[in-house]
Design an enzyme around this catalytic site. Sequence first.
Site, PDB file in Angstrom:
ATOM      1  N   HIS A 135      28.169  36.352  42.950  1.00  0.00           N
ATOM      2  CA  HIS A 135      29.120  35.789  43.904  1.00  0.00           C
ATOM      3  C   HIS A 135      28.622  34.485  44.524  1.00  0.00           C
ATOM      4  CE1 HIS A 135      31.915  39.278  44.359  1.00  0.00           C
ATOM      5  NE2 HIS A 135      30.897  39.878  43.776  1.00  0.00           N
ATOM      6  N   ARG A 402      31.023  52.495  45.527  1.00  0.00           N
ATOM      7  CA  ARG A 402      30.246  51.590  46.365  1.00  0.00           C
ATOM      8  C   ARG A 402      29.620  52.360  47.533  1.00  0.00           C
ATOM      9  NH1 ARG A 402      35.465  49.652  45.469  1.00  0.00           N
ATOM     10  NH2 ARG A 402      35.693  47.602  44.503  1.00  0.00           N
TER      11      ARG A 402
END
Lengths: 577, 420
Positions: A135, A402
């Site tokens: 990212h 997650r």
Amino acid sequence: MKQKQLERKLQKKLRVRFGDAVQVSVEGRIIRVSGSLKRWEDIIEACSMCVIKQPGVHVVNDVVFSGGVRAPMRTPGFTDETLEGRRPDVLVIGGGVSGCSIARELTRWKLDVLLVEKEADLALQASGRNDGEVHPGVDLGRGTVKQQYVRKGNAMFDGICRELDVPFRRCGQYVCFADKMTLPLIRMYAWQRRTVCGVTDTQIISAKELYRREPALRPGFAFALYNPSAGCVCPYGLTIAYGENAAANGAQISLNTAVLGMEVREGRIRSVKTNRGTVHPKLVINAAGVFAEDISAMAGDRFYSIHPRRGTNSILDKKAGSLVKSIASIKLLSGNTAHTKGGGILHTVHHNLLVGPNAAETYEKENFATAQADIDEVFAKQKQTSDGLSERDIITYFTGVRAATFEEDFVIERGRRTRNLIHCAGIQSPGLTTAPAVAVDVAALAVRMLGGEGRVRKNESFQPVRRGIPQVRNLPRRERDRLIKENPDYGVIVCRCEEISRGEILDALKSPVPVFTTDGVKKRVRPGMGRCQGGFCLPLVTQIISEYVGVPAEEVKKSGPDAVISYGRKGAAYDGL
Amino acid sequence: MTVYDVLVIGGGPGGLAAAISAKKNGADVLLLEREARLGGILKQCIHDGFGLLRFGEKLSGPEYAGRFEDEFHSRSIAYEVQTFVTAILKKKDGFLVRAVNRQGVQEYRTKTLILATGCRERTAKQVAIHGTRPAGIFTAGCAQHFVNLMGQMPAKRCVILGSGDIGLIMARRLTLEGAKVLGVYEVKPEPSGLTRNLIQCLEDYDIPLYLSRTVTRVFGTERLTGVETMRVDEEMRPIPGTKERISCDTLILSVGLIPENEIAEELGVPLDPKTKGPVCDNRFMTMTEGVFSCGNAMHVNDLVDYVSESGEIAGAAAAAYTRADRRLISLKTDDSMLYLVPQRLDLSGGCGGLTLYFRSRESLTEGTLLISVDGREVFRKNYRNLKPPEMERLTLDTSGFGLTEQSGVRLSIVKGGDRV
């Protein structure tokens, strides 16, 4: 008193929504929510309501979930004494990208490092079940731990992937906007990200430029937010590479090893009980992903909670790879959950397309089952990014979970009550991006906690460079020819879809962290990753493992000890590849 | 470097027949096979029923392949095994084929190519099966490899999804080897396999066949522990409230075959979305000059006898190939046919003996194939028991049809027999 005031304020909020079902108490930097609720969504809501934006303050979820049964952690179905009595300097719990990268950074020092992973391979949970995006950090606001690390981590990728011989593409990310009217707003946003948040590569590009670069995106976008620093990597490939480099530099990696309990006395972990014996580490690093909270509880140092959040990704045939060459997603101004970028289309390092993920709260930490509704949700959204996207090109799909905290931030710090403990918890997106930078800091902290550079000596023979398994199919003709002449097994193709040779499969079996399962081989060199999904090569790979290890074919498993592929011989001889 | 007249990719029944036929017709032939032995998928098809049309006897797969291998070797045709084609480059007067084997990276030159690359099986993910990812989910061909080539039993209690022929064969095979086959589930209202296999593999062994039912979900973390089945409506959508959980350790999938045309696609050969194989003319040359197709790479056949036949046609045509402009016309069909092969007719070299392969979309107890040219009927044939799983083959003399490049040729199947 401030603490009591906050408590009253939160309790009032909770009472309006949940009546007397939940209570809150503020204990220093812990906001403890307790009571009992039937619906998991309500527990998430109650705990999220109590989040305050103050560094180091965490919500701990003590609410009893009366509407379902939370399955206990899956553990290997066997015990032995392999590790009994081991006294490592550092015990790293968890073989995901966090644990493996920390273990590798620790081997720069003369330390006895033991990494335990309860699964049959590294990167089998969140680290192997994400989209592999590196990212740029454009979506993160200031002041969080993850924002601190994302730029640092991102910048390290070229170097670390070169050292570890892992394919990495800095392909760039486009967030596409259809509404021209939002341009002034997004311009401001881009400016703020560049100047205030340090995401200096943030740009706005015109529709014309966007379509020049990505012609197969859906027509009608007005402009895009562009970050050239975004990239992609194979997430389990990177994790395994870190693990292998750690092992090559002396760390011990023990798979199928679950932490079952700890003996804590006078603020120190004295021993850690596993299914393979009790170990006595000087220092423990908790990188246990969705189970980090459970580990913190064992260590008597639970000050945060993990609420699992599922996400599903689809992998598309390489034939669809030309649709998107980078990372692209549409920005919908409504309906985006606050905690994820909202998924996208990503051209992987292996030239497939990856579509997803979505995000859904769940009480199940290890339920990786996929559902059609997840695929439908992701495709409905991403067809707005590229209308050429088709479910027909899907070759597989997977779900990951997650490890989010209620603050949606990382917890990277030494134990608060337990002194020989470091937490590396709450690691969710962009945890893959941040891992290289976090690992450096955690290793440095560990060295300090073990007495500093005066007592811990540098490992002079540390070798940062790992040589990966050659991807024979991608080599230039002469190079490939030379390699085959050296080792003819590189010329025998076992997996026809991905063009993987017998030589590469044998290399995987000889690697520093060998995993003698068909999934282990698949993760390392990709037979079975292609369009036939192993229909042709599964028997051949099983055979190669069986011959290499010297066990009958029926003892070769797909993954864990109970993942039986075949029940045994029936008679005939085999003379295949 | 030797320049071959014909290079055949694939040493299964299609490729063997193509190579033999090309050699018979005077060509200099090379065959490349990626596996260690010739024979293709027939190597693992140890059941009988092969060769009824061609040899008038029931042979096993290896026996059928053996007959072609014997002839192949007796004609001293050049071949390489364990040789995998990695790239094909178009050259001015033919093709450069690059491949790898134990000796290194090889290059071969050829004037023509025959793609006899066979087909692969559709997978669980392609029929949207959800749930966990345990061991114990196999395509039928994969399970067949374990049982017949490795002598390994991959199943004890087993559910089969899809009534394709390999699934039916495996239902019997696993039963004979001591597994319990709980049932064959078929999403369509009709079975997809040959009638003879339904009788010989299911009925004879009391294995139930459930129509309009499918597997929607699988369970189990390490090894499969069960599957969820549902009934489906006419559009093959699962009907809510019909979920049933069956405990089993194995799910075998026989949910369709897909021609393997990755090489063809890289060469830019246009494919027919209906067959998923190359669009071909009556000599089985694709729309790319000098590239021929045959067998299951061209379209999925139900009988190996037809695979061999198409190989022979392609082989003879490749041997006779000289670059000349083709005068192609389309053979058009309508919704009454699932597909028609070939899709084009080349008027340039005379087309007396045209071999057609087609499948009816619907099951018809009586049907008529009609061929018309510019709206004028030129041919009709009555059929009894047309079924989608059972391919029809027909040879035609089109010389009397008065075909020109402007002709519009249509083929369709109409319901009913002589009275139509």
